[in-house]
Scaffold this motif. Structure first.
Motif, PDB file in Angstrom:
ATOM      1  N   CYS A 139     101.962  35.007  38.303  1.00 21.75           N
ATOM      2  CA  CYS A 139     101.547  33.583  38.979  1.00 21.75           C
ATOM      3  C   CYS A 139     100.285  33.561  39.760  1.00 21.75           C
ATOM      4  O   CYS A 139      99.610  32.824  39.885  1.00 21.75           O
ATOM      5  CB  CYS A 139     102.660  32.871  39.593  1.00 21.75           C
ATOM      6  SG  CYS A 139     103.920  32.186  38.383  1.00 21.75           S
ATOM      7  N   HIS A 160     101.811  29.324  43.928  1.00 13.85           N
ATOM      8  CA  HIS A 160     102.613  30.510  43.853  1.00 13.85           C
ATOM      9  C   HIS A 160     103.193  30.889  45.203  1.00 13.85           C
ATOM     10  O   HIS A 160     104.390  31.326  45.223  1.00 13.85           O
ATOM     11  CB  HIS A 160     102.056  31.568  42.838  1.00 13.85           C
ATOM     12  CG  HIS A 160     101.183  32.581  43.741  1.00 13.85           C
ATOM     13  ND1 HIS A 160      99.936  32.095  43.810  1.00 13.85           N
ATOM     14  CD2 HIS A 160     101.382  33.533  44.259  1.00 13.85           C
ATOM     15  CE1 HIS A 160      99.039  33.317  44.276  1.00 13.85           C
ATOM     16  NE2 HIS A 160     100.327  33.943  44.804  1.00 13.85           N
ATOM     17  N   CYS A 206      97.865  30.639  40.448  1.00  7.90           N
ATOM     18  CA  CYS A 206      98.429  29.239  40.675  1.00  7.90           C
ATOM     19  C   CYS A 206      98.379  28.980  42.221  1.00  7.90           C
ATOM     20  O   CYS A 206      98.853  29.785  42.989  1.00  7.90           O
ATOM     21  CB  CYS A 206      99.909  29.258  40.123  1.00  7.90           C
ATOM     22  SG  CYS A 206     101.057  27.573  40.537  1.00  7.90           S
ATOM     23  N   CYS A 243      99.711  21.694  30.710  1.00  5.64           N
ATOM     24  CA  CYS A 243     100.532  22.056  29.511  1.00  5.64           C
ATOM     25  C   CYS A 243     101.299  20.436  29.102  1.00  5.64           C
ATOM     26  O   CYS A 243     102.114  20.135  29.817  1.00  5.64           O
ATOM     27  CB  CYS A 243     101.339  23.425  29.638  1.00  5.64           C
ATOM     28  SG  CYS A 243     102.785  23.489  28.520  1.00  5.64           S
ATOM     29  N   SER A 248      94.221  31.721  35.534  1.00  5.94           N
ATOM     30  CA  SER A 248      94.313  30.183  35.767  1.00  5.94           C
ATOM     31  C   SER A 248      95.484  29.710  34.908  1.00  5.94           C
ATOM     32  O   SER A 248      95.834  30.060  33.861  1.00  5.94           O
ATOM     33  CB  SER A 248      92.917  29.651  35.229  1.00  5.94           C
ATOM     34  OG  SER A 248      92.848  29.816  33.862  1.00  5.94           O
ATOM     35  N   THR A 249      96.000  28.586  35.724  1.00  5.87           N
ATOM     36  CA  THR A 249      96.973  28.062  34.948  1.00  5.87           C
ATOM     37  C   THR A 249      96.443  26.673  34.385  1.00  5.87           C
ATOM     38  O   THR A 249      96.016  25.683  35.171  1.00  5.87           O
ATOM     39  CB  THR A 249      98.029  27.529  36.039  1.00  5.87           C
ATOM     40  OG1 THR A 249      98.328  28.887  36.615  1.00  5.87           O
ATOM     41  CG2 THR A 249      99.401  27.347  35.263  1.00  5.87           C
ATOM     42  N   GLU A 250      96.972  26.256  33.249  1.00  2.00           N
ATOM     43  CA  GLU A 250      96.337  25.022  32.651  1.00  2.00           C
ATOM     44  C   GLU A 250      97.357  24.066  32.480  1.00  2.00           C
ATOM     45  O   GLU A 250      98.865  24.590  32.409  1.00  2.00           O
ATOM     46  CB  GLU A 250      95.845  25.295  31.122  1.00  2.00           C
ATOM     47  CG  GLU A 250      94.625  26.218  31.168  1.00  2.00           C
ATOM     48  CD  GLU A 250      93.355  25.692  31.771  1.00  2.00           C
ATOM     49  OE1 GLU A 250      93.146  24.743  32.012  1.00  2.00           O
ATOM     50  OE2 GLU A 250      92.883  26.673  32.306  1.00  2.00           O
ATOM     51  N   HIS A 297     107.514  20.170  37.747  1.00  2.00           N
ATOM     52  CA  HIS A 297     106.615  20.969  38.412  1.00  2.00           C
ATOM     53  C   HIS A 297     107.346  21.604  39.881  1.00  2.00           C
ATOM     54  O   HIS A 297     107.895  20.309  40.306  1.00  2.00           O
ATOM     55  CB  HIS A 297     105.420  20.536  38.899  1.00  2.00           C
ATOM     56  CG  HIS A 297     104.553  21.448  39.285  1.00  2.00           C
ATOM     57  ND1 HIS A 297     104.361  22.228  40.735  1.00  2.00           N
ATOM     58  CD2 HIS A 297     103.366  22.512  38.733  1.00  2.00           C
ATOM     59  CE1 HIS A 297     103.604  23.158  40.892  1.00  2.00           C
ATOM     60  NE2 HIS A 297     102.753  23.181  39.554  1.00  2.00           N
ATOM     61  N   ARG A 332     101.353  21.882  35.215  1.00  2.00           N
ATOM     62  CA  ARG A 332     100.541  22.682  35.169  1.00  2.00           C
ATOM     63  C   ARG A 332     101.349  23.855  35.930  1.00  2.00           C
ATOM     64  O   ARG A 332     101.357  24.131  37.175  1.00  2.00           O
ATOM     65  CB  ARG A 332      99.445  22.530  36.263  1.00  2.00           C
ATOM     66  CG  ARG A 332      98.301  23.463  36.453  1.00  2.00           C
ATOM     67  CD  ARG A 332      97.250  23.275  37.494  1.00  2.00           C
ATOM     68  NE  ARG A 332      96.382  22.045  37.109  1.00  2.00           N
ATOM     69  CZ  ARG A 332      95.292  22.063  36.345  1.00  2.00           C
ATOM     70  NH1 ARG A 332      94.829  23.221  35.870  1.00  2.00           N
ATOM     71  NH2 ARG A 332      94.679  20.942  36.156  1.00  2.00           N
ATOM     72  N   CYS A 333     102.269  24.613  35.329  1.00  2.00           N
ATOM     73  CA  CYS A 333     102.986  25.625  35.496  1.00  2.00           C
ATOM     74  C   CYS A 333     103.252  26.630  34.456  1.00  2.00           C
ATOM     75  O   CYS A 333     103.768  26.090  33.150  1.00  2.00           O
ATOM     76  CB  CYS A 333     104.267  24.967  36.106  1.00  2.00           C
ATOM     77  SG  CYS A 333     105.477  26.552  36.691  1.00  2.00           S
ATOM     78  N   ARG A 334     103.035  27.901  34.318  1.00  2.00           N
ATOM     79  CA  ARG A 334     103.167  28.897  33.613  1.00  2.00           C
ATOM     80  C   ARG A 334     104.580  28.745  33.192  1.00  2.00           C
ATOM     81  O   ARG A 334     104.956  29.048  31.949  1.00  2.00           O
ATOM     82  CB  ARG A 334     102.633  30.138  33.533  1.00  2.00           C
ATOM     83  CG  ARG A 334     101.136  30.301  33.344  1.00  2.00           C
ATOM     84  CD  ARG A 334     100.785  31.586  33.782  1.00  2.00           C
ATOM     85  NE  ARG A 334      99.882  31.409  34.990  1.00  2.00           N
ATOM     86  CZ  ARG A 334      99.349  32.415  35.642  1.00  2.00           C
ATOM     87  NH1 ARG A 334      99.202  33.500  35.094  1.00  2.00           N
ATOM     88  NH2 ARG A 334      98.462  31.841  36.707  1.00  2.00           N
TER      89      ARG A 334
END
Lengths: 319, 322
Positions: free
Chosen positions: B296, B286, B283, B304, B300-302, B246, B313-315
């Protein structure tokens, strides 16, 4: 560059009901212009007192302070105030060192006002310049300290110290009250300012990784005395005093692959009130011998530029 | 089954000035005998999470919006006040940050430790005194000092006494909230060493709250990084330290001056932590992130799973772009 400041056998004793407290006991060093001397030690070791004695905020009990080639130990109050233009301090706690009833503009203009340097319009201009310099947005000029976070408040502290264009600044734990990401921003700022303006720092801290990062030379203090002094790199590569070794191995390092030599220190800091004629570190030292209990060690140059105050330094380090 | 399992915990403080979103849907679990480090800066929601576990959130203004805190399978959020009193100090106990204020200045240290023991084991005063003296010896304080008042103790000794109190009833879970922040490094090293030994001896699990990644490296098995009330990265210690993903975690590592390497300039994270009363959309990180793209800022960011047991937790990390 040449020497800017020299301290010779500086002492500061305080009288307390339980006896004389040796807060700073026989400290000597010199700093070249543009360098940073890091002073490290744990709470109560006298590092902040040392910083204040150098600035003459506290009168030394004994010893001499030479600044720009001139003895400033005993000067008149008037000269003392003039010296403050050249010697400044950044305090530890950006929460309690700023007057909560003054706006950012007033706080930064305050030193300029004290010395009646400029007209009020010029002062305003100067404050904005200082705010730019320390990375504080101009829109905060009319804010009050409580509206700002710790990092911004510390930027005000830096701007106040810089207002009189000093050559020398004592930084007394300037980042200890800040979160790591903000701490890094302030450290970078202090380094940039040093490069731009050729400032000389004494950087007082308990944080060894910070002191390593910012210092040219490091002085390690323990209950008022200096136990070790040398170049920053050398201190971390070759710590010689048992206290320095213990201190270095006690720092938690954010690296899980690193295997380090551990020198565990027993017990706690001994009191600097009426110290006995012995090594002050003897009760915690894993290498103590009889001589350590009989007399205090002298401070000697063990390797070129590397000073240690320990009876057994040669045996411990196999020299 | 995990000893402690937190699901989707959300805690807000509702004040006249607005709603402070302190903890926003955190999930974490602690296995028996393991230590989880909860890392974050001031205002990340670490202490609120801990107080939430112990049922000590002041209400009002605090409000638990959602979630489950399963301790040995039972939901603590549904437990009665009486039941919580039985659990606190007995099954779950806490070591507070500031030993100077965690002890009552007008009670003898020994009596303060005895109080916990009497409360939970119902033994006699004499037995409790004997046990509390034993606990002091365990943490390296001579038994006769039990009759002293806190002001007669040094900072390090006070924190040892607080630890003795927390361990007096052999808790299954120990929550330590910045236990050594107020102490000098050499004393910190002694206290951490002692906590490690005692934890192993008693087989307790620990939730260690800290802002110091160095302490995490030396004490924890698992790490969770918190930012603006969310867990942004969680995984085993080796994964987080060898392969931090992250951008915030990377920023934290870049902010610490290194003792091993010579770094001329630090790489701090620009900007400031967002105000928890006014969190950004999308996020939460961001605005300070070097890798942020337009997406961003919304949605919502889940969390992963990037590798087994390592969640981020970062797309952009999830999408394989960084």
């Amino acid at each position: 560059m040449g020497e800017l400041l020299r301290a010779e056998h500086l002492k500061k004793y305080f009288k307390t009901p339980s006896g004389v407290l040796h807060a700073v006991d026989d400290i000597s060093f010199s700093i070249d212009s543009g360098d940073t001397l890091g002073v490290v030690g744990e709470s109560g070791c006298g590092k902040s007192t040392l910083g204040r004695v150098i600035l003459k905020l506290i009168e030394p009990t004994d010893g001499r302070i030479i600044f720009e080639g001139r003895d400033i130990t005993r000067v008149t109050d008037k000269e003392n105030i003039e010296l403050r233009r050249k010697m400044q301090i950044i305090f530890q706690d950006p929460y309690s060192s700023l007057n909560p009833r003054m706006s950012v503009m007033d706080l930064i203009a305050d030193p300029l006002k004290t010395f009646r340097l400029q007209s009020s319009a010029d002062r305003r201009k100067k404050v904005f310049e200082l705010m730019d310099m320390v990375g504080l947005s101009r829109r905060f000029a009319s804010s009050y300290p409580h509206e700002l976070d710790g990092g911004r408040r510390q930027r005000i502290g830096v701007a106040r110290a810089l207002a009189l264009e000093p050559t020398f600044i004592v930084c007394d734990e300037p980042v200890s009250a800040l979160d790591v990401s903000i701490q890094a921003q302030i450290l970078n700022l202090l380094q940039d300012l040093q490069e731009q303006q050729g400032l000389t720092y004494i950087f007082v801290t308990h944080d060894l990784s910070v002191v390593k990062h910012i210092s040219t030379d490091i002085l390690v203090m323990y209950t008022g005395i200096m136990v070790e002094k040398c170049e920053a790199k050398e201190l971390f590569a070759k710590p010689m005093h048992p206290y320095t070794k213990g201190l270095l191995s006690a720092i938690p390092v954010p690296n899980i692959d690193r295997v380090r030599e551990k020198v565990a220190l027993r017990g706690e800091l001994t009191s600097p009130v009426e110290p006995k004629p012995e090594c002050r570190f003897v009760a915690r030292c894993p290498f103590a011998t009889d001589i350590c209990r009989r007399e205090p060690p002298t401070y000697s140059e063990v390797l070129a530029g590397h000073f240690v105050s320990c009876h057994n330094v040669r045996e411990i380090n196999g020299l | 089954m995990s000893l402690l399992q937190i699901n989707d915990l959300t805690i807000h403080y509702v004040t006249r000035g607005g709603t402070v979103k302190a903890v926003n849907g955190i999930d974490l679990s602690i296995e028996a005998g393991r230590t989880l480090g909860l890392v974050g800066e001031t205002g990340a929601g670490k202490t609120t999470s801990a107080l939430g576990i112990l049922g000590l959130i002041p209400k009002p203004p605090g409000k638990i919006i959602s979630g489950q805190i399963l301790f040995e399978g039972a939901d603590l959020l549904k437990a009665s006040q009486g039941k919580m009193r039985m659990i606190r100090g007995n099954d779950i106990s806490m070591i507070y940050q500031d030993p100077m204020t965690a002890l009552n200045p007008i009670l003898r240290v020994g009596d303060q430790i005895s109080e916990v023991i009497i409360q939970h084991s119902g033994c006699s005063k004499a037995e409790a005194r004997e046990k509390s003296e034993g606990m002091l010896e365990t943490v390296g304080i001579r038994a006769e000092r039990a009759a002293d008042y806190p002001h007669q103790f040094s900072g390090g000794m006070k924190q040892r006494a607080v630890i003795a109190m927390a361990l007096a009833c052999n808790p299954k879970l120990l929550i330590a909230d910045e236990p050594t922040t107020a102490l000098d490094v050499t004393i910190q090293a002694q206290v951490l060493e002692m906590m490690r030994e005692l934890k192993d001896e008693l087989g307790s699990s620990m939730l260690l709250i800290t802002h110091d990644l160095g302490i995490v490296a030396e004490t924890c098995d698992d790490v969770a990084i918190m930012y603006a009330g969310e867990i942004v990265e969680i995984g085993a210690l080796e994964r987080i330290f060898h392969n931090p993903r992250h951008p915030y975690t990377l920023g934290l590592f870049g902010s610490i001056p290194s003792l091993d390497k010579d770094v001329r300039r630090l790489n701090p994270i620009p900007g400031l932590m967002p105000d928890p009363a006014d969190l950004p959309s999308g996020c939460k990180f961001h605005a300070r992130c070097a890798h942020a793209c337009d997406d961003c800022g919304s949605g919502s960011t889940e969390l992963c799973e990037t590798e087994r047991g390592h969640f981020v937790r970062c797309r952009r990390v999830a999408g394989g772009e960084i």
